[in-house]
Structures are given as C-alpha cells and as structure tokens.
Motif scaffolding. Structure first.
Motif, PDB file in Angstrom:
ATOM      1  N   GLY A 328      48.107 -37.867   7.443  1.00 24.85           N
ATOM      2  CA  GLY A 328      47.152 -37.557   8.500  1.00 24.85           C
ATOM      3  C   GLY A 328      47.623 -36.375   9.313  1.00 24.85           C
ATOM      4  O   GLY A 328      46.859 -35.457   9.625  1.00 24.85           O
ATOM      5  N   ILE A 349      43.781 -41.220  13.816  1.00 23.54           N
ATOM      6  CA  ILE A 349      43.894 -41.035  12.370  1.00 23.54           C
ATOM      7  C   ILE A 349      43.460 -42.343  11.723  1.00 23.54           C
ATOM      8  O   ILE A 349      44.036 -43.404  11.983  1.00 23.54           O
ATOM      9  CB  ILE A 349      45.317 -40.656  11.948  1.00 23.54           C
ATOM     10  CG1 ILE A 349      45.725 -39.324  12.567  1.00 23.54           C
ATOM     11  CG2 ILE A 349      45.413 -40.550  10.440  1.00 23.54           C
ATOM     12  CD1 ILE A 349      46.499 -39.425  13.841  1.00 23.54           C
ATOM     13  N   THR A 357      47.673 -44.552   7.300  1.00 25.61           N
ATOM     14  CA  THR A 357      47.443 -43.350   8.094  1.00 25.61           C
ATOM     15  C   THR A 357      48.744 -42.858   8.712  1.00 25.61           C
ATOM     16  O   THR A 357      49.004 -43.043   9.891  1.00 25.61           O
ATOM     17  CB  THR A 357      46.418 -43.632   9.192  1.00 25.61           C
ATOM     18  OG1 THR A 357      46.922 -44.704  10.017  1.00 25.61           O
ATOM     19  CG2 THR A 357      45.093 -44.049   8.610  1.00 25.61           C
ATOM     20  N   THR A 358      49.546 -42.234   7.913  1.00 25.93           N
ATOM     21  CA  THR A 358      50.864 -41.828   8.367  1.00 25.93           C
ATOM     22  C   THR A 358      50.864 -40.433   8.977  1.00 25.93           C
ATOM     23  O   THR A 358      50.016 -39.599   8.708  1.00 25.93           O
ATOM     24  CB  THR A 358      51.864 -41.854   7.201  1.00 25.93           C
ATOM     25  OG1 THR A 358      51.320 -41.079   6.131  1.00 25.93           O
ATOM     26  CG2 THR A 358      52.104 -43.261   6.723  1.00 25.93           C
ATOM     27  N   GLY A 359      51.879 -40.214   9.793  1.00 22.91           N
ATOM     28  CA  GLY A 359      52.201 -38.883  10.291  1.00 22.91           C
ATOM     29  C   GLY A 359      53.624 -38.580   9.892  1.00 22.91           C
ATOM     30  O   GLY A 359      54.520 -39.423  10.059  1.00 22.91           O
ATOM     31  N   PHE A 374      47.390 -44.167  15.305  1.00 19.06           N
ATOM     32  CA  PHE A 374      47.444 -44.307  13.848  1.00 19.06           C
ATOM     33  C   PHE A 374      46.912 -45.705  13.541  1.00 19.06           C
ATOM     34  O   PHE A 374      47.617 -46.688  13.759  1.00 19.06           O
ATOM     35  CB  PHE A 374      48.868 -44.143  13.338  1.00 19.06           C
ATOM     36  CG  PHE A 374      49.443 -42.770  13.553  1.00 19.06           C
ATOM     37  CD1 PHE A 374      49.413 -41.818  12.538  1.00 19.06           C
ATOM     38  CD2 PHE A 374      50.009 -42.411  14.765  1.00 19.06           C
ATOM     39  CE1 PHE A 374      49.932 -40.549  12.726  1.00 19.06           C
ATOM     40  CE2 PHE A 374      50.538 -41.146  14.966  1.00 19.06           C
ATOM     41  CZ  PHE A 374      50.497 -40.219  13.945  1.00 19.06           C
ATOM     42  N   THR A 412      51.161 -47.056  16.877  1.00 19.83           N
ATOM     43  CA  THR A 412      51.507 -46.979  15.459  1.00 19.83           C
ATOM     44  C   THR A 412      52.238 -48.247  15.045  1.00 19.83           C
ATOM     45  O   THR A 412      52.789 -48.965  15.897  1.00 19.83           O
ATOM     46  CB  THR A 412      52.392 -45.744  15.191  1.00 19.83           C
ATOM     47  OG1 THR A 412      52.739 -45.690  13.810  1.00 19.83           O
ATOM     48  CG2 THR A 412      53.671 -45.781  16.012  1.00 19.83           C
TER      49      THR A 412
END
Length: 423
Positions: A328, A349, A357-359, A374, A412
C-alpha cells in the motif's frame, strides 16, 4: 600451634576451591545466528518503545477523497451503486499527437487526443487541457516507444478538471467518449499505455547528479529531473483520472500511473485517481510538491511510493490494493547527501478480497505518518546491521527508534521489523 594448623586448614580449603573452580566449563560462544537474533530483538524492542497501534486513527473516507467523480466510484467498486453510462450523441474527432510540444498549446474537450509516441511538453512551453478532455495513449505501442505524456523541466501542464468534468487519461482500447464518465469497455486490463510523467527543478537525493527518470530511456534527455528550486512550478493537475497505464518499456521496467520527479511546491496536484495501473500508482522521486485528495485502485505494484528524500506532504488519500498489488505504501529515504523528510497524513489503505494492506518503510526513510489506517495489515520496518559487530546501522527501524521516522496515530496490526541485511 593451633593457630598454625588453622591457617593451614584455611589454605587447603582455598586451594581445593580454586582447583574445583578450574574444572568449570567456560561459557560457550554464541553462534552467529544467536547474535543476529539478539540484535534483531533489541531493534524490535526499540521500535516497540516508540511506535504502537492507535485505535483512535480515523484515516480518510471514500467520500472525502473521490466525491463521486472517479471511475472507481461510478462503477460501484467502492460500495456504491454502478451508474448508467451516459450516451454521447457522436464520437468526438480524434486528434493524433506524434511530436513534442514546443510552444503553448491547448487541448479542448470537443476532441479526443491520441498519443502516438512519448509526447513531451518542452522547457518553456505550456500545455493547457480543458476540463472534460479525454487523452488516449496508443495501446499498440510498447517498449521505448510506449505512449506517454511527459512534462519536462521548465515545461508546464495546466490540467484543471472539475468533479463534473474530470480530465481522463486512458488507452485507445477504451471506447470512452467526452461526457461519459463511466463508459469504459476495459475492466481489469492494464499495461495499455504509459502514464503521466511530470519533471521539475526541485531538490532530489539521487545517486547521481542530474538523474534520469525511470520509465524513460536514457537517450531522451528530456527525462532529466531535479535541481535547486524548491518552489518550482510545473503547473496544475486537478480532477484527473489516469486509467489502464503502466506500459513496459523494458523487461521488469514499467511506467507509473503518475510519476513526479523533482516537482516543486509551486505545482498544484489534487483530486487524482489512478485506476488499474500495472506499476506504482503514484511515485515521488524527491521534490517538494504537496498532493491531496488521492484515490488509487488496483495497481500491479505499490500504490504510493516515495524515494530520494521527498520533502512534501501527501494529505487525504484512500488506497485499494488487490492480489496483484505489492505494498500500500513503499517508503524509501535518501540516496545521495540531501537529507529531507516527508509528511503522509489522513489516509486509509484497504485490501480487496483477502489482500493484506502493508506499508514497507525501507532504506533511510525519514518523515511523519499521522492518522493513517491499515485496515488489514501491518507496518514493516527494514533493519540493517554491521556484519562484524552486529550493531544496527541506519535504516527505517533505527530511524523510528531515534525519532526521525515518526508514527503518530497510526492504526495497524503490528509494527514489525525485518532484516534487510547484515553487512
């Protein structure tokens, strides 16, 4: 005599104790794997002390970003109702564009403009695009000849659409006509043309001076970007939908939906949709430009990608990633000596299907992430260590622990470090 015997007795005890102690096995040396595991655990603990999930984060909503004008919304992909396409009375005339733009030029909504090459707005020229105009990249072109609209350093684009009449950039395989927001014949197809590339004179932190933007072959010197003008002005991009792009110019090298290289704060970019691009949605290569109101839906790589000490702000965004997407958010830091920080705030995200939905925060990333959600994933933080001492070197996790990468009100599943290297 008794005193002498007592002393001898005590001496014997000491000798006995000493000889027994000498029989103890020395502590075994730790293995490389154990030392590395300890270093990673220490780094994770330092991150945990600075970054924790905050349930109060609200992120951004679909309504606050797309306002019912994007393809993603009118097709009902965001939970709304699919709209009935309008029916234009006749196909608009097609104006084929096969050369660079050397002087001020205007494109109007009464025509469809077909890009039959990489079309570059050159230094000193301005391309003005009327609200409601449709631009189509020739889907038959590929490789280094892929259709792209590029704004060179010193050139300008004045693309001011509206919610009622957005400017649409898509493929010639798309039958959409002016006035028909949802009348696209393409669904999950991509890589049909290149994308929009904007290059400016704002500072970047690249490995080389005067770098060449990715996705443009080195033979085209109009692809150079960056400089010293933080307030550089490349024009206005508002209410623009970029669809079905990401043509591959070489194996493993595609074009982003919107590429921003060294773009300055004098540039206005807001209300942007990138739909179904095969590479990144929007990628920032340094620069200082501020971007707000962004929707990215179903891309083949990362939705938002930050590189080379981008020093602007991304505000109010919603990202949808699917099984074909990567991250994301993918956030890198400096490559050269310039050391700046970004701001990313008010974003959500989301995953389509079972996509997480990772960063991914990577090499030397520095900045502030505020009020970002997230929905079904985690924040990943790269960690690098010296191979000999196992001491941590600069990377995203160390910058988090040191306070130069700040997560404020971020929701998150986890802040999780991963080892990028022991070198």
């Amino acid at each position: 005599m008794n005193k002498i015997l007592s002393l001898l007795f005590m001496a014997g005890i000491l000798v006995f104790a000493s000889s027994c102690g000498g029989d103890d096995e020395p502590e075994p040396e730790k293995t490389v794997e154990e030392l590395q595991a300890e270093a990673i655990a220490t780094a994770q603990a330092a991150v945990d002390a600075k970054a924790t999930s905050d349930a109060s984060a609200t992120g951004a909503t679909d309504d606050s970003v797309f306002d019912d004008w994007t393809l993603s919304s009118v097709k009902g992909l965001l939970g709304g109702t699919d709209k009935t396409p309008s029916s234009p009375s006749a196909a608009a005339p097609v104006v084929k564009v096969a050369a660079n733009i050397e002087e001020d030029t205007e494109w109007t909504k009464g025509n469809v403009y077909q890009l039959d090459t990489r079309v570059t707005v050159l230094d000193g020229a301005t391309l003005t695009i009327e609200a409601g105009t449709i631009i189509k990249g020739n889907a038959e072109l590929s490789g280094a000849n892929a259709a792209v609209l590029m704004i060179a350093r010193g050139g300008k684009i004045m693309a001011e659409g509206t919610a009622e009449e957005p400017i649409i950039m898509t493929s010639t395989d798309d039958d959409i006509q002016p006035g028909d927001l949802s009348g696209t014949t393409l669904t999950d197809e991509d890589t049909k043309w290149g994308g929009l590339v904007v290059l400016g004179k704002a500072p970047v932190s690249a490995k080389t001076e005067d770098p060449q933007i990715e996705g443009v072959d080195a033979a085209d010197t109009n692809g150079r970007y960056g400089g010293t003008a933080a307030d550089d002005n490349s024009g206005v991009i508002k209410y623009v939908s970029i669809r079905h792009g990401g043509a591959e110019i070489a194996e493993g090298s595609e074009i982003n939906g919107l590429t921003l290289g060294g773009v300055g704060t004098g540039t206005t970019i807001e209300n942007i949709e990138v739909y179904n691009n095969s590479d990144d949605g929007i990628e920032f290569f340094g620069g200082t430009v501020n971007v707000k109101n962004v929707l990215i839906y179903s891309v083949g790589d990362d939705a938002l990608d930050v590189d080379q000490s981008y020093a602007g702000t991304v505000d109010n965004f919603v990202v949808y990633v699917d099984g074909g997407s990567d991250e994301g958010l993918e956030i890198d830091g400096r490559e050269g000596s310039l050391d700046k920080s970004f701001t990313i705030k008010n974003g959500t995200i989301k995953g389509l299907g079972d996509k997480t939905t990772t960063g991914d925060f990577k090499a030397k990333a520095k900045g502030t992430i505020t009020n970002v959600v997230f929905e079904n994933g985690k924040v990943k933080l790269a960690a690098a260590f010296d191979v000999a001492t196992y001491e941590q070197t600069e990377d995203a996790s160390k910058n988090t622990a040191d306070g130069s990468l700040i997560f404020s009100k971020v929701k998150t599943a986890a802040f999780e470090i991963y080892t990028s290297s022991f070198e």
